[in-house]
Design a protein around this motif. Structure first.
Motif, PDB file in Angstrom:
ATOM      1  N   TYR A  57      49.245  23.582 -43.476  1.00 53.32           N
ATOM      2  CA  TYR A  57      50.099  24.760 -43.589  1.00 53.32           C
ATOM      3  C   TYR A  57      51.531  24.307 -43.427  1.00 53.32           C
ATOM      4  O   TYR A  57      51.828  23.420 -42.621  1.00 53.32           O
ATOM      5  CB  TYR A  57      49.737  25.787 -42.509  1.00 53.32           C
ATOM      6  CG  TYR A  57      50.807  26.844 -42.294  1.00 53.32           C
ATOM      7  CD1 TYR A  57      50.806  28.020 -43.025  1.00 53.32           C
ATOM      8  CD2 TYR A  57      51.828  26.642 -41.357  1.00 53.32           C
ATOM      9  CE1 TYR A  57      51.795  28.975 -42.834  1.00 53.32           C
ATOM     10  CE2 TYR A  57      52.820  27.589 -41.169  1.00 53.32           C
ATOM     11  CZ  TYR A  57      52.805  28.749 -41.908  1.00 53.32           C
ATOM     12  OH  TYR A  57      53.788  29.684 -41.730  1.00 53.32           O
ATOM     13  N   ILE A  58      52.459  24.919 -44.172  1.00 57.04           N
ATOM     14  CA  ILE A  58      53.878  24.615 -44.048  1.00 57.04           C
ATOM     15  C   ILE A  58      54.642  25.928 -43.909  1.00 57.04           C
ATOM     16  O   ILE A  58      54.498  26.825 -44.753  1.00 57.04           O
ATOM     17  CB  ILE A  58      54.424  23.853 -45.279  1.00 57.04           C
ATOM     18  CG1 ILE A  58      53.624  22.575 -45.523  1.00 57.04           C
ATOM     19  CG2 ILE A  58      55.893  23.522 -45.093  1.00 57.04           C
ATOM     20  CD1 ILE A  58      54.011  21.862 -46.809  1.00 57.04           C
ATOM     21  N   GLY A  59      55.450  26.048 -42.877  1.00 61.38           N
ATOM     22  CA  GLY A  59      56.254  27.255 -42.718  1.00 61.38           C
ATOM     23  C   GLY A  59      56.530  27.576 -41.272  1.00 61.38           C
ATOM     24  O   GLY A  59      56.254  26.778 -40.368  1.00 61.38           O
ATOM     25  N   VAL A 143      55.471  27.927 -51.755  1.00 64.18           N
ATOM     26  CA  VAL A 143      54.425  28.138 -52.757  1.00 64.18           C
ATOM     27  C   VAL A 143      54.899  27.628 -54.119  1.00 64.18           C
ATOM     28  O   VAL A 143      54.145  26.983 -54.852  1.00 64.18           O
ATOM     29  CB  VAL A 143      54.032  29.629 -52.832  1.00 64.18           C
ATOM     30  CG1 VAL A 143      53.024  29.873 -53.951  1.00 64.18           C
ATOM     31  CG2 VAL A 143      53.447  30.084 -51.501  1.00 64.18           C
ATOM     32  N   LEU A 144      56.155  27.897 -54.454  1.00 64.07           N
ATOM     33  CA  LEU A 144      56.712  27.380 -55.709  1.00 64.07           C
ATOM     34  C   LEU A 144      56.694  25.851 -55.731  1.00 64.07           C
ATOM     35  O   LEU A 144      56.277  25.230 -56.715  1.00 64.07           O
ATOM     36  CB  LEU A 144      58.154  27.855 -55.882  1.00 64.07           C
ATOM     37  CG  LEU A 144      58.402  29.221 -56.502  1.00 64.07           C
ATOM     38  CD1 LEU A 144      59.896  29.520 -56.517  1.00 64.07           C
ATOM     39  CD2 LEU A 144      57.843  29.274 -57.915  1.00 64.07           C
ATOM     40  N   GLU A 145      57.150  25.249 -54.635  1.00 66.89           N
ATOM     41  CA  GLU A 145      57.228  23.790 -54.578  1.00 66.89           C
ATOM     42  C   GLU A 145      55.840  23.164 -54.612  1.00 66.89           C
ATOM     43  O   GLU A 145      55.629  22.143 -55.277  1.00 66.89           O
ATOM     44  CB  GLU A 145      57.971  23.366 -53.312  1.00 66.89           C
ATOM     45  CG  GLU A 145      59.445  23.740 -53.333  1.00 66.89           C
ATOM     46  CD  GLU A 145      60.122  23.542 -51.993  1.00 66.89           C
ATOM     47  OE1 GLU A 145      61.294  23.136 -51.979  1.00 66.89           O
ATOM     48  OE2 GLU A 145      59.475  23.795 -50.955  1.00 66.89           O
ATOM     49  N   PRO A 162      51.790  36.831 -56.084  1.00 68.03           N
ATOM     50  CA  PRO A 162      51.130  37.019 -57.384  1.00 68.03           C
ATOM     51  C   PRO A 162      52.053  36.734 -58.566  1.00 68.03           C
ATOM     52  O   PRO A 162      51.574  36.330 -59.638  1.00 68.03           O
ATOM     53  CB  PRO A 162      50.714  38.501 -57.358  1.00 68.03           C
ATOM     54  CG  PRO A 162      50.610  38.838 -55.914  1.00 68.03           C
ATOM     55  CD  PRO A 162      51.673  38.029 -55.235  1.00 68.03           C
ATOM     56  N   GLU A 163      53.363  36.918 -58.403  1.00 66.44           N
ATOM     57  CA  GLU A 163      54.299  36.604 -59.479  1.00 66.44           C
ATOM     58  C   GLU A 163      54.348  35.101 -59.734  1.00 66.44           C
ATOM     59  O   GLU A 163      54.502  34.662 -60.881  1.00 66.44           O
ATOM     60  CB  GLU A 163      55.688  37.136 -59.127  1.00 66.44           C
ATOM     61  CG  GLU A 163      55.732  38.654 -58.977  1.00 66.44           C
ATOM     62  CD  GLU A 163      57.060  39.153 -58.431  1.00 66.44           C
ATOM     63  OE1 GLU A 163      58.116  38.743 -58.958  1.00 66.44           O
ATOM     64  OE2 GLU A 163      57.049  39.942 -57.463  1.00 66.44           O
ATOM     65  N   ILE A 164      54.217  34.313 -58.666  1.00 76.60           N
ATOM     66  CA  ILE A 164      54.207  32.857 -58.824  1.00 76.60           C
ATOM     67  C   ILE A 164      52.921  32.408 -59.504  1.00 76.60           C
ATOM     68  O   ILE A 164      52.932  31.542 -60.382  1.00 76.60           O
ATOM     69  CB  ILE A 164      54.357  32.157 -57.458  1.00 76.60           C
ATOM     70  CG1 ILE A 164      55.692  32.537 -56.805  1.00 76.60           C
ATOM     71  CG2 ILE A 164      54.242  30.636 -57.605  1.00 76.60           C
ATOM     72  CD1 ILE A 164      55.862  31.998 -55.393  1.00 76.60           C
TER      73      ILE A 164
END
Length: 247
Positions: A57-59, A143-145, A162-164
């Motif tokens: 997990y990252i964040g 999430v993008l990365e 959901p957009e990603i």
């Protein structure tokens, strides 16, 4: 109050735009969704280290991120895959001690490692499956990365995630469901890496085509061009002229 004197609103996700409408209401300002972008360097795949954990997990380490749900799922995953899964948590936050105690409560103190803060692409090497168990998000860069780096991932259907995922949004799961999370993670851990990479690479291609820095910059500039034109400003073309007009 600010909305009354605002010419342009730029939202990083359609989700946050809807939230604005819900909590602020209709305004006269132009509104545009300009999604976050990743650079070409962030689209280079990252391979896990030889000693990588099963899950990572990252964040931020706080309640909204749903990490307690992930910890709750660990004993269920163990029963499904026949061994104890290892987990690395990358980041910092106010709930670190609470999460460490929670890992001990479910009997996984020795299998949950807190790695501290580090760059995302360095952290991507620490595990085989990235877990995003969030209860709330907008358009999370991690999430993008991770998608751009072809990192296999299990994420929740919240905010702008959901957009990603776009055409692959059906892969997302509901938040606050430890059993559903365990099912999804056990399936990934029981599968071969090549099988998990099929979806990861498809998602990387989707993100690489839509969520680019070039699209983000041009979207912002187009928004300002339209806002200036609406105010009756002279036509502005390139970015330098636009910046001068804005000043």
């Amino acid at each position: 109050l600010l909305a009354r004197t605002t010419d342009l609103l730029l939202f990083e996700s359609a989700y946050i735009g809807r939230r604005y409408q819900q909590f602020v209401g209709k305004v006269d300002a132009l509104q545009r969704v300009i999604v976050n972008g990743v650079s070409p360097a962030e689209l280079v795949p990252v391979e896990p280290a030889p000693d990588a954990a099963d899950l990572f997990y990252i964040g931020e380490l706080r309640s909204a991120k749903g990490i307690d749900t992930l910890i709750d799922s660990l004993p269920m995953i163990e029963r499904k895959i026949g061994r104890r899964p290892s987990l690395v948590l990358v980041g910092s936050g106010p709930d670190r001690d609470r999460l460490q105690a929670h890992a001990a409560e479910v009997g996984f103190a020795d299998s949950v490692h807190f790695a501290g803060v580090m760059p995302a692409r360095e952290a991507f090497r620490l595990g085989h499956i990235l877990v995003v168990p969030s209860r709330a998000e907008s358009l999370p860069y991690v999430v993008l990365e991770a998608a751009g780096a072809s990192v296999p991932m299990v994420a929740t259907d919240v905010g702008g995630i959901p957009e990603i995922f776009g055409p692959y949004a059906s892969e997302l799961i509901r938040c606050d469901r430890p059993l559903a999370l365990a099912d999804a993670l056990a399936a990934k851990l029981n599968a071969k890496r090549d099988e998990n990479l099929v979806l990861a690479r498809r998602l990387a291609a989707f993100v690489g085509a839509k969520f680019t820095l070039a699209n983000m910059v041009e979207g912002v500039l187009d928004g300002y061009r339209e806002a200036l034109a609406r105010k009756g400003a002279p036509h502005v073309g390139d970015g330098a002229t636009l910046r001068q007009a804005a000043e």
